[in-house]
Design a protein around this motif. Structure first.
Motif, mmCIF file in Angstrom:
data_model
loop_
_atom_site.group_PDB
_atom_site.id
_atom_site.type_symbol
_atom_site.label_atom_id
_atom_site.label_comp_id
_atom_site.label_asym_id
_atom_site.label_seq_id
_atom_site.Cartn_x
_atom_site.Cartn_y
_atom_site.Cartn_z
ATOM 1 N N PRO A 1 -3.291 -1.722 18.151
ATOM 2 C CA PRO A 1 -4.603 -1.410 17.550
ATOM 3 C C PRO A 1 -4.631 -1.578 16.042
ATOM 4 O O PRO A 1 -5.707 -1.564 15.441
ATOM 5 C CB PRO A 1 -4.803 0.061 17.940
ATOM 6 C CG PRO A 1 -3.418 0.610 18.045
ATOM 7 C CD PRO A 1 -2.569 -0.517 18.574
ATOM 8 N N ASP A 2 -3.473 -1.734 15.427
ATOM 9 C CA ASP A 2 -3.415 -1.815 13.968
ATOM 10 C C ASP A 2 -3.516 -3.244 13.468
ATOM 11 O O ASP A 2 -3.363 -4.204 14.228
ATOM 12 C CB ASP A 2 -2.104 -1.203 13.462
ATOM 13 C CG ASP A 2 -2.184 0.307 13.349
ATOM 14 O OD1 ASP A 2 -3.123 0.794 12.700
ATOM 15 O OD2 ASP A 2 -1.320 0.991 13.927
ATOM 16 N N ILE A 3 -3.756 -3.362 12.188
ATOM 17 C CA ILE A 3 -3.720 -4.655 11.520
ATOM 18 C C ILE A 3 -2.580 -4.651 10.503
ATOM 19 O O ILE A 3 -2.125 -3.594 10.056
ATOM 20 C CB ILE A 3 -5.054 -4.993 10.814
ATOM 21 C CG1 ILE A 3 -5.394 -3.942 9.759
ATOM 22 C CG2 ILE A 3 -6.170 -5.153 11.817
ATOM 23 C CD1 ILE A 3 -6.605 -4.285 8.922
ATOM 24 N N TYR A 4 -2.139 -5.825 10.154
ATOM 25 C CA TYR A 4 -1.034 -5.994 9.214
ATOM 26 C C TYR A 4 -1.437 -7.102 8.246
ATOM 27 O O TYR A 4 -2.301 -7.919 8.547
ATOM 28 C CB TYR A 4 0.252 -6.369 9.951
ATOM 29 C CG TYR A 4 0.640 -5.370 11.024
ATOM 30 C CD1 TYR A 4 1.570 -4.372 10.766
ATOM 31 C CD2 TYR A 4 0.060 -5.418 12.291
ATOM 32 C CE1 TYR A 4 1.928 -3.454 11.735
ATOM 33 C CE2 TYR A 4 0.396 -4.495 13.275
ATOM 34 C CZ TYR A 4 1.336 -3.520 12.993
ATOM 35 O OH TYR A 4 1.674 -2.606 13.958
ATOM 36 N N ASP A 5 -0.818 -7.137 7.095
ATOM 37 C CA ASP A 5 -1.192 -8.195 6.166
ATOM 38 C C ASP A 5 0.003 -8.660 5.339
ATOM 39 O O ASP A 5 1.088 -8.085 5.392
ATOM 40 C CB ASP A 5 -2.358 -7.780 5.256
ATOM 41 C CG ASP A 5 -2.064 -6.545 4.420
ATOM 42 O OD1 ASP A 5 -0.886 -6.219 4.232
ATOM 43 O OD2 ASP A 5 -3.025 -5.902 3.951
ATOM 44 N N HIS A 6 -0.233 -9.735 4.631
ATOM 45 C CA HIS A 6 0.765 -10.331 3.743
ATOM 46 C C HIS A 6 0.221 -10.315 2.320
ATOM 47 O O HIS A 6 -0.990 -10.392 2.109
ATOM 48 C CB HIS A 6 1.064 -11.775 4.140
ATOM 49 C CG HIS A 6 1.741 -11.914 5.458
ATOM 50 N ND1 HIS A 6 1.912 -13.136 6.092
ATOM 51 C CD2 HIS A 6 2.297 -10.995 6.298
ATOM 52 C CE1 HIS A 6 2.542 -12.954 7.238
ATOM 53 N NE2 HIS A 6 2.772 -11.668 7.389
ATOM 54 N N MET A 7 1.116 -10.249 1.355
ATOM 55 C CA MET A 7 0.708 -10.343 -0.039
ATOM 56 C C MET A 7 1.739 -11.186 -0.788
ATOM 57 O O MET A 7 2.942 -11.056 -0.550
ATOM 58 C CB MET A 7 0.592 -8.951 -0.667
ATOM 59 C CG MET A 7 0.039 -8.956 -2.080
ATOM 60 S SD MET A 7 -0.365 -7.288 -2.683
ATOM 61 C CE MET A 7 -1.869 -6.961 -1.774
ATOM 62 N N HIS A 8 1.259 -12.049 -1.655
ATOM 63 C CA HIS A 8 2.133 -12.938 -2.419
ATOM 64 C C HIS A 8 2.165 -12.488 -3.875
ATOM 65 O O HIS A 8 1.135 -12.135 -4.453
ATOM 66 C CB HIS A 8 1.638 -14.383 -2.313
ATOM 67 C CG HIS A 8 1.657 -14.922 -0.917
ATOM 68 N ND1 HIS A 8 2.656 -15.734 -0.445
ATOM 69 C CD2 HIS A 8 0.807 -14.742 0.122
ATOM 70 C CE1 HIS A 8 2.422 -16.047 0.815
ATOM 71 N NE2 HIS A 8 1.301 -15.455 1.181
#
Length: 1017
Positions: A161-168
């Motif tokens: 149910p969760d979301i995840y993300d990337h960061m540069h």
């Protein structure tokens, strides 16, 4: 519910916030600030798991990422399951649900433990290579039960149910580790760059920054070390040029100072981000950092001692004991025996005694320890036994005693009669191992330091080590080294005003030298004594390592693979040095001669969610649209996916309220092209702009045919092979100028071809001056084809399209509908055709103008299915459909496109001279004409020479493309058949799964206009 091991004062927990959690179905309480591990210890939970191989009872050993046993399954529901979470790194939250990953029906009474007890002696390293070999018919049964016993935890069965993300990020200084050295380094680097904009990122894997200072007995400037930590973190947090990332593990260190960080954003709050009160926020984030300088301040892990039964619940690292007492106000037992080879471990006994619990004895392997902590222990009345070690732990589900004896480390023997001490906890320390994992990710080998008795990081360009990882363990030295390295990193980045940060005053402590103790001897040999565990997570014993060396495994990498030393999520954090020392002793070598194994990313487990980030669901594979996509939608196109592109498949019409079938629509579109004029959106074809003085030379090396004489304004078809001689792509390349070319590729192969060109240029022919740029999205391509194509286009262009002025395989600059364009006279249908390339922003205008003028010619849009039929009627291939990675240009009958006499060997030429590629019975490209004109053969159907042969039949080829032709009025197919070029006119058979056998004649693959007159008209 009581927390029997919680003391009333001290620690960094909030006693006003009581949190409830569940472990293995039992409800417990903890405090705000606890980890799951500290809360379990507070509640007196002894067994947290069962071991991987022998199903032995295991308790908590460590307090950080090095924990090998407390690997749990997290999550209250099926959609929130997370396997392989270290309880020592999981922050406690209200409602947390966790369970052990091993143990059936439960960890207290595990049925598999009897297998370990009764059959453990029959399961040495490599037993699986020597058993389960016969009878072969039983392997599937063996495998079923082996798999049931393998693995840690289980994967979720429902969508996350969760979301995840990337960061540069790009930064000047990346500091990994926020212990004393890391904080001092970050402070020096940040202060030196605060005015001029130096960017500093500081990450640490723990819940809060401070590292060893969070449980330190020492003071800084006369106050507690934690006070300095709070002030320093506050100062760093207020700086605009500093990014602080707690709960963030540096999991991978790659080439050119590229570091991947795994940040646990809401995992310490609740099962999901929504439940944590942050709906729409990511649960975890993967940071991708490119740093000019990396400061590795990852510290050191305490090494356990290897002795008999050292895996019993209640055996812990000395540093972990102090950590739980001083940081979490948890004393994990009542009576302690400490076994050590160094002074620093003495603080565990001092902390234990100050917490009001009994210290039975300190057992020191050194003959005459005399450091300050040793003196404090003796002054406090603690019994210190020197020249001795704990040789065996006693107990079943928990430690009940320790057998202590004098030992001779030089001769590796027990020299005295063993004394048994009653206790429920054994803490051990064999020294410290710098955490070199990240530096090793770069492929750099670490260096052995005999004084430290550990490996330190090797030299990595752009990386500097500070503090514990560099071998500085005294607090004053650690802070000074961190400040110096932080300043030096800033200077390396060009901040010439960098100065070392002012440091707090520390009180020097005198420590006596440590002794080298890795495995404690026993009265019996390692093979006969109770198990002495080296790698607790993988159940690797000292006896197993000895056995591996006796069986001829001398390389430490081979020992690792034979025994599983350092495998899995553990990555050798606690056991590797001890394992190498044991192997070295058995092989009669030194530890540096044996060396260390190669550590690989990831340092600790990373969830698939964090790895994937937002690249899932609709964003898993981005959809690409051409500039004409909206027109296709408005005109009822059905779409198919080609690569990432949405391409019109066919354009069904609705007549009298009835929508055309694909078969009817394709027949209509095919006839429109053959008899009038049709138009295709071909914008998705890969387009690579190639420029440079050596562009011709490069093309000659990657294509099978010649390019040296291709004049500007001309186009040539080319075949591209892998180095094994098999076709990988095809397309046309146009000469735009003497040193300028435009290459087209298949839609699905565009990215792969560009990567292929760059690979060969950068690694094999870097001396060639040639440059590649993808321009696929820059140009929209419209193919106007059919007998009336010239008439239609002539109404919209300023150029003379006469066949003498504009020949087949020519291209010209022109205007179309008053828009600058490139027009190519090439054909993929066998009909008169013009490919119009315009800047993509003008595509819709030109397209609509073509339809405006095309009404009188009944201009018909067609899709990819019609394109396939038209090209197949002409015998033109589709790479990846008519080829499968095992087809050469000669198999396709395209000898005319091969330049065997070119001066430089093109890619794949050598492979085409191999005996296998010269065989005459290879599968070769042919046409198939079914004897029954109504039959359309199945693509992929096998071709046999004897239709009556019993199963299994000898397969001699297969159908690659098959369609019904409205022009031919019958079905037809393309195929690859063994020796097909010499079998023209012969009959072959295509058996179906329902028992039907179709007959077909082998014919030329060119079914329409074999002389090519239509495309030259």
């Amino acid at each position: 519910m009581t927390q029997k091991n919680r003391i009333d004062a001290g620690g960094r927990v909030d006693r006003s916030q009581v949190l409830e959690f569940t472990f293995n179905g039992q409800r417990y309480q903890g405090l705000k600030g606890d980890t799951l591990a500290s809360a379990l210890l507070a509640n007196g939970v002894n067994i947290v798991n069962r071991s991987f191989k022998y199903s032995r009872a295991r308790g908590i050993v460590a307090a950080g990422a090095e924990e090998p046993n407390a690997v749990v399954q997290l999550g209250a529901k099926d959609d929130t399951q997370v396997p392989n979470v270290r309880a020592t790194q999981q922050g406690l939250y209200n409602g947390l649900v966790a369970r052990s990953t091993n143990g059936w029906p439960n960890v207290q009474r595990d049925v598999m433990s009897w297998v370990g007890k009764l059959g453990g002696g029959f399961m040495p390293p490599g037993f699986y290579y020597k058993t389960f070999m016969a009878p072969a018919s039983m392997w599937m049964t063996y495998e079923k039960y082996i798999r049931m016993g393998a693995g840690l935890g289980r994967a979720p069965t429902e969508s996350d149910p969760d979301i995840y993300d990337h960061m540069h990020h790009h930064c000047d200084v990346m500091v990994i580790g926020a212990g004393p050295a890391g904080l001092a380094a970050a402070l020096s680097a940040a202060r030196s760059g605060a005015r001029s904009g130096a960017r500093v990122i500081l990450c640490d894997e723990q819940e809060e920054m401070g590292g060893s200072l969070l449980d330190s007995r020492e003071t800084l400037d006369g106050v507690s070390a934690t006070r300095w930590v709070e002030q320093t973190v506050k100062e760093l947090g207020a700086m605009d040029n500093v990014t602080l990332l707690p709960r963030t593990t540096a999991n991978g260190y790659h080439d050119h100072n590229f570091v991947t960080l795994h940040e646990r954003r809401t995992e310490h709050m609740a099962d999901t981000a929504r439940e944590a009160g942050f709906p729409g926020e990511s649960r975890a984030r993967l940071h991708r950092v490119r740093a000019r300088q990396v400061v590795l301040a990852s510290g050191a892990h305490e090494r356990p001692l290897v002795y008999a039964n050292n895996d019993l619940p209640g055996t812990m690292l000395a540093g972990a004991v102090s950590n739980y007492i001083r940081r979490y106000a948890v004393v994990p037992g009542n009576s302690l025996v400490l076994s050590t080879s160094n002074d620093h471990a003495y603080r565990a006994a001092l902390d234990w005694k100050e917490a009001g619990r009994k210290v039975v004895a300190i057992v020191d392997a050194r003959a005459n320890p005399d450091g300050d902590l040793v003196r404090q222990a003796r002054d406090s009345g603690i019994r210190v036994i020197t020249g001795s070690a704990v040789i065996e732990a006693r107990g079943n589900q928990r430690v009940t005693g320790a057998r202590v004896s004098a030992v001779d480390l030089e001769r590796f023997v027990v020299t005295g009669k063993a004394e048994e001490l009653e206790c429920d906890t054994i803490a051990t320390s064999g020294g410290y191992s710098p955490v070199i994992h990240l530096s090793s990710h770069t492929g750099t080998r670490p260096a052995w330091d005999e004084e430290l008795l550990g490996f330190v990081p090797g030299t990595v360009k752009g990386m500097q080590s500070a503090g514990g990882v560099a071998g500085y363990y005294a607090l004053g030295e650690t802070l000074a080294d961190g400040a110096r390295i932080g300043c030096q990193a800033a200077l390396e980045c060009g901040f010439n005003s960098a100065e070392e940060a002012a440091l707090p005053a520390t009180r020097a402590r005198r420590d006596a030298p440590s002794c080298a103790l890795y495995q404690v001897p026993h009265e019996k040999s390692a093979l006969r004594a109770p198990k002495q565990f080296v790698d607790l997570q993988n159940d690797v014993t000292a006896a197993g390592i000895e056995l591996a060396t006796r069986e001829g495994f001398e390389s430490i990498e081979h020992v690792k693979r034979y025994t599983a030393l350092g495998f899995g999520t553990d990555q050798g954090k606690l056991g590797n040095i001890n394992g190498m020392a044991i192997a070295a002793r058995c092989l009669k070598r030194s530890i540096p001669e044996v060396g260390t194994t190669v550590f690989r990313p990831n340092y600790t487990p990373v969830t698939f969610g964090a790895i994937v980030g937002r690249h899932c669901g609709e964003l898993f594979d981005p959809e690409r649209y051409t500039a004409l996509h909206q027109w296709h939608v408005e005109n009822g196109a059905e779409f198919e996916d080609v690569g990432q592109w949405k391409r019109p498949w066919y354009f069904p019409r609705t007549v009298n309220g009835k929508k055309e079938t694909m078969h009817d629509a394709v027949n209509r579109e095919c006839l429109a092209v053959r008899e009038g004029v049709g138009i295709l959106d071909a914008s998705t074809l890969g387009k690579i702009d190639i420029q440079g003085p050596d562009a011709r030379e490069f093309l000659g090396r990657v294509y099978t045919n010649k390019w040296a004489q291709l004049a500007p304004g001309r186009v040539r078809y080319g075949l591209m092979c892998k180095d094994d001689g098999m076709l990988m792509d095809d397309g046309t390349t146009s000469c735009l100028g003497d040193n300028h070319f435009l290459m087209t590729t298949t839609t699905g192969g565009a990215a792969g071809v560009l990567e292929w060109l760059e690979l060969w240029h950068q690694t094999e022919w870097p001396e060639l001056q040639v440059y590649f740029n993808s321009v696929t999205d820059h140009w929209a391509t419209m193919t106007v084809t059919g007998p009336d194509a010239r008439k239609l286009l002539s109404e919209l262009t300023d150029m003379n399209l006469d066949k003498e002025n504009f020949k087949f395989m020519d291209w010209r600059d022109a205007t179309v509908a008053e828009v600058p364009a490139r027009i190519f006279r090439i054909s993929f249908t066998g009909e008169l055709a013009f490919e119009i390339n315009v800047q993509a922003n003008y595509a819709m205008h030109v397209w609509k103008k073509l339809f405006e003028h095309g009404k009188k010619y009944n201009l018909t849009p067609y899709g990819t299915e019609t394109m396939h039929v038209l090209r197949a009627e002409k015998g033109l291939i589709i790479v990846g459909q008519d080829t499968d990675g095992s087809v050469t240009p000669e198999d396709l009958g395209m000898q005319w496109a091969i330049g065997y006499d070119k001066p430089f060997p093109w890619i794949g030429k050598r492979a085409l001279s191999r005996p296998d590629t010269r065989r005459t019975d290879r599968k070769q490209f042919v046409g198939l004409k079914p004897k029954d004109p109504s039959v359309v053969l199945e693509e992929g159907a096998q071709v046999v020479f004897d239709g009556k042969q019993s199963i299994p039949m000898d397969m001699k080829g297969h159908v690659t493309s098959s369609y019904y032709s409205a022009s031919l009025k019958h079905g037809f197919a393309l195929a690859v058949v063994m020796g097909g070029h010499e079998r023209m006119g012969q009959t072959v058979y295509i058996p179906m799964t329902d028992g039907t056998v179709h007959e077909a004649e082998i014919v030329s693959p060119v079914f329409i206009d074999p002389k090519g007159e239509r495309q030259h008209v």
